[in-house]
Design a protein around this motif. Structure first.
Motif, PDB file in Angstrom:
ATOM      1  N   ALA A   1      84.111 -20.058 -59.519  1.00 33.63           N
ATOM      2  CA  ALA A   1      85.289 -19.933 -58.968  1.00 33.63           C
ATOM      3  C   ALA A   1      86.222 -19.078 -59.742  1.00 33.63           C
ATOM      4  O   ALA A   1      86.165 -19.189 -61.099  1.00 33.63           O
ATOM      5  N   PHE A   2      87.041 -17.817 -59.011  1.00 34.10           N
ATOM      6  CA  PHE A   2      87.766 -17.156 -59.874  1.00 34.10           C
ATOM      7  C   PHE A   2      89.300 -17.374 -59.213  1.00 34.10           C
ATOM      8  O   PHE A   2      89.526 -17.172 -58.321  1.00 34.10           O
ATOM      9  N   VAL A   3      89.994 -17.801 -60.179  1.00 31.50           N
ATOM     10  CA  VAL A   3      91.533 -18.243 -59.596  1.00 31.50           C
ATOM     11  C   VAL A   3      92.345 -17.089 -59.993  1.00 31.50           C
ATOM     12  O   VAL A   3      92.462 -16.957 -61.308  1.00 31.50           O
ATOM     13  N   LEU A   4      92.773 -16.496 -59.073  1.00 33.13           N
ATOM     14  CA  LEU A   4      93.616 -15.254 -59.194  1.00 33.13           C
ATOM     15  C   LEU A   4      95.334 -15.822 -58.886  1.00 33.13           C
ATOM     16  O   LEU A   4      95.688 -16.073 -57.871  1.00 33.13           O
ATOM     17  N   GLN A   5      96.193 -15.925 -60.080  1.00 28.52           N
ATOM     18  CA  GLN A   5      97.434 -16.373 -59.839  1.00 28.52           C
ATOM     19  C   GLN A   5      98.419 -15.028 -58.973  1.00 28.52           C
ATOM     20  O   GLN A   5      98.531 -14.107 -59.881  1.00 28.52           O
ATOM     21  N   LEU A   6      98.571 -15.166 -57.982  1.00 34.04           N
ATOM     22  CA  LEU A   6      99.359 -13.953 -57.305  1.00 34.04           C
ATOM     23  C   LEU A   6     100.981 -14.093 -57.465  1.00 34.04           C
ATOM     24  O   LEU A   6     101.589 -13.310 -57.570  1.00 34.04           O
ATOM     25  N   GLU A   7     101.325 -15.487 -57.326  1.00 37.98           N
ATOM     26  CA  GLU A   7     102.765 -15.471 -57.551  1.00 37.98           C
ATOM     27  C   GLU A   7     103.067 -16.782 -58.210  1.00 37.98           C
ATOM     28  O   GLU A   7     102.517 -17.624 -58.329  1.00 37.98           O
ATOM     29  N   GLY A   8     104.298 -16.835 -58.746  1.00 43.29           N
ATOM     30  CA  GLY A   8     104.718 -18.131 -59.590  1.00 43.29           C
ATOM     31  C   GLY A   8     103.884 -18.492 -60.776  1.00 43.29           C
ATOM     32  O   GLY A   8     103.251 -17.791 -61.417  1.00 43.29           O
ATOM     33  N   LYS A   9     103.629 -19.795 -61.019  1.00 38.61           N
ATOM     34  CA  LYS A   9     102.953 -20.262 -61.760  1.00 38.61           C
ATOM     35  C   LYS A   9     102.378 -21.685 -61.523  1.00 38.61           C
ATOM     36  O   LYS A   9     102.988 -22.439 -60.764  1.00 38.61           O
ATOM     37  N   LYS A  10     101.162 -22.072 -62.201  1.00 36.95           N
ATOM     38  CA  LYS A  10     100.563 -23.154 -61.895  1.00 36.95           C
ATOM     39  C   LYS A  10      99.899 -23.722 -63.284  1.00 36.95           C
ATOM     40  O   LYS A  10      99.366 -23.152 -63.973  1.00 36.95           O
ATOM     41  N   HIS A  11     100.265 -25.262 -63.374  1.00 34.67           N
ATOM     42  CA  HIS A  11      99.541 -25.840 -64.480  1.00 34.67           C
ATOM     43  C   HIS A  11      98.192 -26.409 -64.063  1.00 34.67           C
ATOM     44  O   HIS A  11      98.173 -27.274 -63.201  1.00 34.67           O
ATOM     45  N   TRP A  12      97.253 -26.040 -64.919  1.00 35.67           N
ATOM     46  CA  TRP A  12      95.758 -26.367 -64.600  1.00 35.67           C
ATOM     47  C   TRP A  12      95.401 -27.235 -65.760  1.00 35.67           C
ATOM     48  O   TRP A  12      95.596 -26.852 -67.098  1.00 35.67           O
ATOM     49  N   ARG A  13      94.520 -28.193 -65.342  1.00 38.30           N
ATOM     50  CA  ARG A  13      93.456 -28.565 -66.623  1.00 38.30           C
ATOM     51  C   ARG A  13      92.128 -28.706 -65.779  1.00 38.30           C
ATOM     52  O   ARG A  13      91.880 -28.781 -64.801  1.00 38.30           O
ATOM     53  N   VAL A  14      91.138 -28.208 -66.675  1.00 40.19           N
ATOM     54  CA  VAL A  14      89.668 -27.872 -66.611  1.00 40.19           C
ATOM     55  C   VAL A  14      88.944 -28.991 -67.403  1.00 40.19           C
ATOM     56  O   VAL A  14      89.180 -29.034 -68.521  1.00 40.19           O
ATOM     57  N   TYR A  15      87.871 -29.702 -66.893  1.00 37.58           N
ATOM     58  CA  TYR A  15      87.130 -30.793 -67.726  1.00 37.58           C
ATOM     59  C   TYR A  15      85.651 -30.455 -67.647  1.00 37.58           C
ATOM     60  O   TYR A  15      85.133 -29.905 -66.161  1.00 37.58           O
ATOM     61  N   SER A  16      85.056 -30.466 -68.593  1.00 39.08           N
ATOM     62  CA  SER A  16      83.377 -30.467 -68.544  1.00 39.08           C
ATOM     63  C   SER A  16      82.824 -31.341 -67.511  1.00 39.08           C
ATOM     64  O   SER A  16      83.276 -32.379 -67.110  1.00 39.08           O
TER      65      SER A  16
ATOM     66  N   PRO B   1      90.740 -32.971 -71.031  1.00 40.06           N
ATOM     67  CA  PRO B   1      90.283 -31.505 -70.401  1.00 40.06           C
ATOM     68  C   PRO B   1      89.897 -30.575 -71.508  1.00 40.06           C
ATOM     69  O   PRO B   1      90.260 -30.766 -72.821  1.00 40.06           O
ATOM     70  N   VAL B   2      88.802 -29.381 -71.336  1.00 42.98           N
ATOM     71  CA  VAL B   2      88.517 -28.679 -72.066  1.00 42.98           C
ATOM     72  C   VAL B   2      89.314 -27.505 -72.208  1.00 42.98           C
ATOM     73  O   VAL B   2      89.502 -26.637 -73.013  1.00 42.98           O
ATOM     74  N   LEU B   3      90.336 -27.473 -71.024  1.00 44.71           N
ATOM     75  CA  LEU B   3      91.260 -26.316 -71.168  1.00 44.71           C
ATOM     76  C   LEU B   3      92.470 -26.642 -70.306  1.00 44.71           C
ATOM     77  O   LEU B   3      92.309 -27.449 -69.096  1.00 44.71           O
ATOM     78  N   GLU B   4      93.515 -26.662 -70.865  1.00 43.22           N
ATOM     79  CA  GLU B   4      94.919 -26.955 -70.057  1.00 43.22           C
ATOM     80  C   GLU B   4      95.564 -25.639 -70.326  1.00 43.22           C
ATOM     81  O   GLU B   4      96.070 -25.131 -71.615  1.00 43.22           O
ATOM     82  N   THR B   5      96.408 -25.212 -69.281  1.00 42.86           N
ATOM     83  CA  THR B   5      96.960 -24.048 -69.417  1.00 42.86           C
ATOM     84  C   THR B   5      98.067 -23.979 -68.131  1.00 42.86           C
ATOM     85  O   THR B   5      97.999 -24.584 -67.312  1.00 42.86           O
TER      86      THR B   5
END
Length: 478
Positions: free
Chosen positions: A183-198, A222-226
């Motif tokens: 998966a490649f997530v392209l942020q087009l507008e606005g913003k979003k809080h993401w959490r990714v886990y192994s 999560p291994v990544l939170e942004t």
């Protein structure tokens, strides 16, 4: 192997490369002669400023990657909420088929699709009431997304698809889950809080199927939170659990570009092993001999702890037959079957203006003054031709003969059309291979390795009529 995430800040190179937005980028790529190079350039732009080699070595199928660009206009022109609104107004978007209305609150994920057409008044009412909107095939409604994905699919050699997600401020549309795609997530507008886990277990690393909806209690840290902002990119491999929610002060529109669904060694072996067994049966009597008459007495789970020379001999026989199977494995033919599936999955190519003029799509046949004009396709031995794209055809040797599969008549909607193919006469096979190996150079029809000029012109005309070939100059000057 699992790795931690990496965040790469964007630099001036990443921001400065995008003059004219995505439409300008696609125009520049249209001037690149070789479609394989075109795909590689687009892949480089997608990851910039991370180099493709670094990405493939450190992140692909291994670990998430976060690219912060600080350039809200990086994806300008690719897709927008205005494009979503225009698609709804076009009247072709159907609930469930093209658009899902979803919500996720207090641990419960729900789908709210009515039946029938997704009309703007209904859709925007759902959105205003806190529902997320997922458009399942933006490429069917957006020529730009279609163009973008149709170039990129040649880089992956595997279907490249997309969904877009519009989420209202302060809401979440989906439960935590993992997917069976890269998966490649392209942020087009606005913003979003993401959490990714192994992945939670070894069995969930690079899974074959997506997960069910998960609960927070099933997740670790999560291994990544942004927070992704417009212009940013987030990549994560299949099997990495993820969830995204909107902050209170902004909506979010992102596009997930996906690839590598069912494109593993297992998928190749699934095609290869039955074919190998069939060939072994035909050519080697050992595979056709009967099992020992008394094997049920010493084999099977009930006998698995028994020490018995007959068991040992039986096991060795099975192992030797499996090892010998490799000698019968038609590996190239199985790869061609994978390629045939990929060509069925493919989006049709998008033509530049000059490609149109030099192909059947720009051919000026028309009704005029009481009759058809410019109908005859005048290909001669001096006509210079080449494939429209390298990745649009595949020669497959099948039981019925040699088939040429092609993508030019595919649909923008996944599998709406059956696979398209031509059965090639044996005298045309060398010429087809010659066209593939000559690409991206033009060759004259007279140089095709068919025996007669009539055969050369006949093959070139057939391929031109299917949109597979272009000529160096338009065949008819209008």
């Amino acid at each position: 192997p699992r790795g931690g995430p990496a965040a790469i800040p964007g630099g001036p190179r990443a921001a400065g490369e995008n003059g004219g937005g995505v439409l300008g980028l696609l125009r520049r790529l249209g001037r690149v002669e070789d479609s394989r190079q075109r795909a590689a350039e687009l892949f480089r732009w997608l990851l910039a400023p991370v180099a493709p080699g670094e990405f493939l070595g450190q992140h692909w199928e291994r670990a998430p990657l976060l690219v912060r660009r600080g350039d809200p206009g990086y994806y300008a022109g690719l897709f927008s909420t205005a494009d979503l609104d225009a698609a709804l107004r076009g009247g072709e978007v159907l609930f469930g088929t093209h658009l899902d209305v979803t919500s996720y609150a207090e641990g419960v994920r729900e789908t709210h699709n009515p039946s029938g057409r997704a009309l703007p008044a209904v859709v925007w009412d759902f959105y205003q009431n806190g529902c997320s909107l997922r458009l399942l095939c933006p490429q069917a409604f957006s020529p730009t997304v279609w163009h973008f994905l149709s170039i990129l699919q040649e880089q992956f050699g595997s279907m490249v698809g997309a969904n877009t997600y519009l989420t209202p401020p302060g809401t979440q549309g989906f439960a935590p889950h993992y997917d069976d795609i890269e998966a490649f997530v392209l942020q087009l507008e606005g913003k979003k809080h993401w959490r990714v886990y192994s992945p939670r277990t070894d069995a969930e690393v690079l899974p074959q199927f997506p997960s069910a909806n998960l609960t927070q209690a099933e997740l670790s840290e999560p291994v990544l939170e942004t927070v992704l902002e417009a212009g940013d990119l987030l990549y994560f491999p299949r099997g990495f659990i993820h969830q995204g929610d909107c902050l209170d002060d902004a909506h979010s529109l992102h596009m997930t570009v996906s690839s590598y669904q069912r494109n593993s060694w297992r998928d190749l072996l699934e095609k290869l092993l039955p074919a190998a067994l069939q060939m072994a049966l035909e050519e080697d009597v050992e595979y056709r001999r009967g099992l020992p008459m008394d094997y049920l007495g010493y084999m099977g789970v009930a006998n698995s702890d028994a020490v018995d020379a007959r068991r040992t001999a039986f096991m060795e026989k099975v192992q030797s037959l499996i090892k010998r199977l490799v000698d019968y494995a038609p590996i190239d033919a199985a790869v061609d079957q994978m390629a045939k599936s990929f060509l069925h999955d493919c989006l049709p190519p998008v033509l530049t203006q000059s490609e149109k003029a030099q192909s059947i799509y720009g051919f000026p046949a028309r009704w005029q003054d009481g009759g058809p004009h410019n109908v005859d396709i005048q290909i001669t031995k001096d006509t210079e031709i080449r494939l429209l794209r390298h990745g649009i055809v595949r020669l497959c040797n099948e039981e019925a003969g040699v088939m040429l599969y092609y993508t030019t008549e595919n649909s923008r909607v996944y599998h709406k059309e059956e696979p398209k193919f031509l059965e090639l006469d044996p005298e045309y096979i060398d010429s087809m291979e010659f066209l593939l190996s000559s690409y991206p150079n033009h060759v004259s029809v007279g140089n095709l390795p068919c025996e007669t000029l009539e055969e050369k012109i006949s093959l070139a005309t057939l391929l031109f009529e299917k949109g597979i070939l272009t000529t160096k100059k338009p065949l008819v000057q209008v």
